[in-house]
Write a protein that holds these residues in place. Structure first.
Motif, PDB file in Angstrom:
ATOM      1  N   UNK A 394     113.790  76.290 -23.785  1.00 20.84           N
ATOM      2  CA  UNK A 394     112.794  76.452 -22.724  1.00 20.84           C
ATOM      3  C   UNK A 394     113.542  76.753 -21.434  1.00 20.84           C
ATOM      4  N   UNK A 395     113.295  77.905 -20.845  1.00 22.13           N
ATOM      5  CA  UNK A 395     114.091  78.387 -19.722  1.00 22.13           C
ATOM      6  C   UNK A 395     113.888  77.567 -18.457  1.00 22.13           C
ATOM      7  N   UNK A 396     112.652  77.175 -18.183  1.00 18.76           N
ATOM      8  CA  UNK A 396     112.308  76.559 -16.904  1.00 18.76           C
ATOM      9  C   UNK A 396     111.687  75.193 -17.140  1.00 18.76           C
ATOM     10  N   UNK A 397     112.259  74.162 -16.529  1.00 18.68           N
ATOM     11  CA  UNK A 397     111.689  72.815 -16.553  1.00 18.68           C
ATOM     12  C   UNK A 397     111.309  72.461 -15.116  1.00 18.68           C
ATOM     13  N   UNK A 398     110.083  72.073 -14.876  1.00 19.30           N
ATOM     14  CA  UNK A 398     109.678  71.721 -13.514  1.00 19.30           C
ATOM     15  C   UNK A 398     108.915  70.405 -13.511  1.00 19.30           C
ATOM     16  N   UNK A 399     109.023  69.703 -12.409  1.00 23.03           N
ATOM     17  CA  UNK A 399     108.254  68.491 -12.215  1.00 23.03           C
ATOM     18  C   UNK A 399     106.971  68.844 -11.466  1.00 23.03           C
ATOM     19  N   UNK A 400     105.854  68.322 -11.944  1.00 25.06           N
ATOM     20  CA  UNK A 400     104.551  68.561 -11.312  1.00 25.06           C
ATOM     21  C   UNK A 400     104.037  67.212 -10.814  1.00 25.06           C
ATOM     22  N   UNK A 401     104.326  66.851  -9.567  1.00 24.41           N
ATOM     23  CA  UNK A 401     103.917  65.533  -9.066  1.00 24.41           C
ATOM     24  C   UNK A 401     102.425  65.480  -8.772  1.00 24.41           C
ATOM     25  N   UNK A 402     101.924  64.278  -8.573  1.00 27.02           N
ATOM     26  CA  UNK A 402     100.518  64.103  -8.214  1.00 27.02           C
ATOM     27  C   UNK A 402     100.247  64.753  -6.857  1.00 27.02           C
ATOM     28  N   UNK A 403      99.088  65.350  -6.711  1.00 28.89           N
ATOM     29  CA  UNK A 403      98.713  66.030  -5.470  1.00 28.89           C
ATOM     30  C   UNK A 403      98.214  64.999  -4.465  1.00 28.89           C
ATOM     31  N   UNK A 404      98.679  65.123  -3.235  1.00 29.37           N
ATOM     32  CA  UNK A 404      98.282  64.196  -2.180  1.00 29.37           C
ATOM     33  C   UNK A 404      96.867  64.498  -1.697  1.00 29.37           C
ATOM     34  N   UNK A 405      96.233  63.483  -1.120  1.00 31.90           N
ATOM     35  CA  UNK A 405      94.838  63.606  -0.681  1.00 31.90           C
ATOM     36  C   UNK A 405      94.655  64.737   0.332  1.00 31.90           C
ATOM     37  N   UNK A 406      95.584  64.846   1.294  1.00 35.07           N
ATOM     38  CA  UNK A 406      95.435  65.878   2.321  1.00 35.07           C
ATOM     39  C   UNK A 406      95.466  67.277   1.726  1.00 35.07           C
ATOM     40  N   UNK A 407      96.296  67.458   0.716  1.00 34.36           N
ATOM     41  CA  UNK A 407      96.353  68.773   0.065  1.00 34.36           C
ATOM     42  C   UNK A 407      95.076  69.064  -0.706  1.00 34.36           C
ATOM     43  N   UNK A 408      94.498  68.029  -1.316  1.00 34.32           N
ATOM     44  CA  UNK A 408      93.254  68.228  -2.058  1.00 34.32           C
ATOM     45  C   UNK A 408      92.104  68.626  -1.139  1.00 34.32           C
ATOM     46  N   UNK A 409      92.077  68.092   0.069  1.00 38.45           N
ATOM     47  CA  UNK A 409      90.951  68.293   0.974  1.00 38.45           C
ATOM     48  C   UNK A 409      91.149  69.432   1.966  1.00 38.45           C
ATOM     49  N   UNK A 410      92.271  70.097   1.893  1.00 33.00           N
ATOM     50  CA  UNK A 410      92.491  71.186   2.838  1.00 33.00           C
ATOM     51  C   UNK A 410      91.499  72.312   2.571  1.00 33.00           C
ATOM     52  N   UNK A 411      91.050  72.935   3.658  1.00 35.57           N
ATOM     53  CA  UNK A 411      90.003  73.947   3.522  1.00 35.57           C
ATOM     54  C   UNK A 411      90.506  75.303   3.070  1.00 35.57           C
ATOM     55  N   UNK A 412      91.719  75.647   3.434  1.00 35.75           N
ATOM     56  CA  UNK A 412      92.241  76.978   3.121  1.00 35.75           C
ATOM     57  C   UNK A 412      92.509  77.123   1.632  1.00 35.75           C
ATOM     58  N   UNK A 413      92.176  78.303   1.104  1.00 35.34           N
ATOM     59  CA  UNK A 413      92.456  78.591  -0.301  1.00 35.34           C
ATOM     60  C   UNK A 413      93.930  78.912  -0.482  1.00 35.34           C
ATOM     61  N   UNK A 414      94.393  78.685  -1.695  1.00 37.62           N
ATOM     62  CA  UNK A 414      95.757  79.050  -2.016  1.00 37.62           C
ATOM     63  C   UNK A 414      95.881  80.546  -2.234  1.00 37.62           C
ATOM     64  N   UNK A 415      97.113  81.001  -2.483  1.00 41.94           N
ATOM     65  CA  UNK A 415      97.347  82.420  -2.726  1.00 41.94           C
ATOM     66  C   UNK A 415      96.651  82.839  -4.014  1.00 41.94           C
ATOM     67  N   UNK A 416      95.991  83.983  -3.997  1.00 42.66           N
ATOM     68  CA  UNK A 416      95.203  84.429  -5.142  1.00 42.66           C
ATOM     69  C   UNK A 416      96.093  84.948  -6.262  1.00 42.66           C
TER      70      UNK A 416
END
Length: 529
Positions: A394-416
């Motif tokens: 497997x070429x790429x191993x990444x850690x995916x941490x829990x998302x913080x509350x502020x990031x969940x509630x931010x109004x702006x959309x992520x990159x499409x």
């Protein structure tokens, strides 16, 4: 009286022509009439005699009590499935004189008969249509449900039919100068364009910028990827959106993928062509035969159904270890070979592996918001279910941490996904131009496997296309020594760094590209130390 019709049988993902020979002799008493099938038929083929008798009778034809012998040639190949119903019925009616057209050498007949004479769909008609074109058979007659699938093949006329009576009218029409039914026409390129749609988009993902970057790199180079994180961190959400940034299927890729899905019987009849890269996500209770393929006459498994697409294994350590270990061959070779006493078949299995797992049984090891309740032996047993050799592939191993509350509630959309896909396609184009010269620069040793992405590079190609500066060389050497990485991990770091450079449009691999690629290997065994 002898009459011949033509049909086909599928072995692996390729079809072979089968001659259906029908002979009847003498009118007997009704209780002495016989109907026998020879030529290594399976149970479904042997049972066709009852379906065929009822279908002929209920279509308005008489079937005199005679001794009927059906031979499926060549006789040394095992025949299975219900697709021989139609050619057997047409052969019987031709032997009895119900057909004006006595020569059916230019017809390929496939279909299962209902007792009322209706036709039902059968799997594998796309490779049958390809075989008909190669053998010079012009007319393909099959159930209407399968017609769109077969019509994408140029060079054959596909006639969709719904009943046995329609088949006879169609075949008889060819015996006269009058007009006959028009074949179904499907433009494959238009189908590919029509079906390009994605239900998920990366703009819906909040936070997880590192994970999204890693997925962009994986999509650009065709790299395998493993996500490790606590429950609810968004691993599955990210996985479902990866297909939206992959390069579109080319027609030959779509044709090969469709053949596999057709043989497996999972093709959507309304589409007729697999127009987007497959996304297969088997449950962790799957067997090794279900994953790789199997059966008396081997059928493709999930790794082959994911050919030219993605295989997503969620909760990776929950899969039985013996099931995971069978992934080694397809990950290295891009094919699966299944051997049985009667035959040995190979299926293509060139896929991207996308996997997700928790860091421990409770899922909260190294999590800052919740305490882990697992003991070191529990964690070790859990992690050891995934072997080191598999992690190395497997070429790429990444850690995916829990998302913080502020990031969940931010109004702006992520990159499409559309914007990410533009960069991925640009990187893929650079790779395509580079490997177009591969014959001159570094000939590939893989037979019938041209290289399209960095993840597919051979050792010789890595030496040519992944040259490092002295600073980058020292950085890679230090990482190899400190992390105890294997030679396979060394090659995969170089491949990933080449992809990162391609995403930036860089000609040479810089120190920062190597550094980012090394970062994607930090979740090896040392992660749980």
């Amino acid at each position: 009286m002898l009459f011949k019709a033509r049909s086909a049988a599928v072995y692996g993902i390729d079809a072979h022509m089968i001659d259906v020979e029908v002979d009847f002799a003498g009118v007997l008493e009704a209780d002495k009439a016989t109907f026998s099938t020879v030529g290594l038929p399976d149970a479904a083929v042997r049972e066709s005699r009852d379906r065929v008798r009822a279908a002929i009778k209920n279509s308005g034809f008489d079937m005199p009590p005679t001794r009927i012998t059906i031979n499926l040639a060549p006789a040394d190949l095992k025949k299975e499935g219900s697709g021989f119903d139609l050619p057997i019925a047409v052969g019987i009616l031709g032997a009895y004189g119900a057909l004006h057209n006595k020569d059916l050498t230019n017809f390929l007949l496939v279909g299962e008969l209902g007792l009322d004479g209706s036709l039902r769909s059968v799997p594998g008609v796309l490779p049958m249509a390809v075989m008909a074109r190669e053998k010079g058979i012009r007319n393909v007659v099959l159930p209407a449900q399968n017609a769109r699938e077969a019509a994408v093949v140029d060079g054959v006329d596909v006639y969709p039919v719904r009943t046995l009576r329609e088949v006879l009218d169609l075949v008889n029409a060819f015996a006269f100068d009058g007009s006959h039914a028009q074949p179904l026409r499907v433009k494959a390129e238009e189908v590919l364009n029509e079906l390009q749609h994605f239900p998920f988009d990366f703009k819906d993902v909040r936070g997880q910028h590192t994970a999204k970057r890693a997925m962009e790199v994986a999509a650009a180079g065709g790299h395998n990827l493993l996500m490790i994180g606590p429950p609810g961190s968004g691993k599955t959400m990210l996985a479902k959106r990866l297909p939206s940034i992959l390069s579109p299927l080319q027609f030959q890729e779509a044709l090969e993928t469709t053949k596999i899905h057709s043989v497996a019987g999972v093709l959507d009849p309304s589409e007729g062509l697999v127009a987007h890269r497959p996304f297969r996500a088997p449950h962790h209770t799957i067997s090794d035969a279900g994953l790789i393929g199997g059966g008396m006459v081997p059928r493709p498994g999930e790794v082959s159904l994911a050919h030219n697409g993605l295989l997503f294994l969620d909760e990776l350590p929950e899969f039985p270890r013996n099931v995971l270990e069978v992934l080694r061959q397809p990950l290295e070779d891009g094919t699966v070979t299944i051997s049985r006493a009667a035959m040995s078949l190979s299926f293509p299995a060139q896929f991207m592996l996308l996997a997700a797992m928790n860091p421990c049984p409770c899922g909260y090891f190294n999590d800052k918001s919740r305490d882990c309740m697992c003991t070191p032996p529990m964690i070790q047993r859990y992690v050891s279910k995934v072997s080191g050799p598999l992690l190395d592939r497997i070429d790429i191993h990444i850690e995916v941490p829990a998302v913080q509350y502020k990031e969940l509630r931010q109004g702006a959309e992520g990159e499409s996904s559309a914007r990410i896909r533009e960069r991925v396609l640009a990187a893929r184009e650079r790779q395509a131009n580079r490997f177009a010269r591969v014959g001159e620069a570094a000939p590939t040793t893989r037979k019938h496997r041209p290289v399209f992405a960095n993840a597919q590079m051979t050792t010789q190609q890595i030496r040519v296309f992944c040259e490092l500066s002295s600073d980058a060389e020292r950085l890679l050497e230090r990482a190899m020594q400190q992390q105890g990485l294997s030679a396979r991990a060394h090659d995969r770091i170089l491949k990933v760094s080449r992809t990162i450079a391609d995403l930036e449009g860089a000609q040479d691999i810089a120190v920062k590209h190597i550094a980012e690629a090394i970062q994607y290997r930090t979740l090896d065994r040392s992660y749980w130390a």
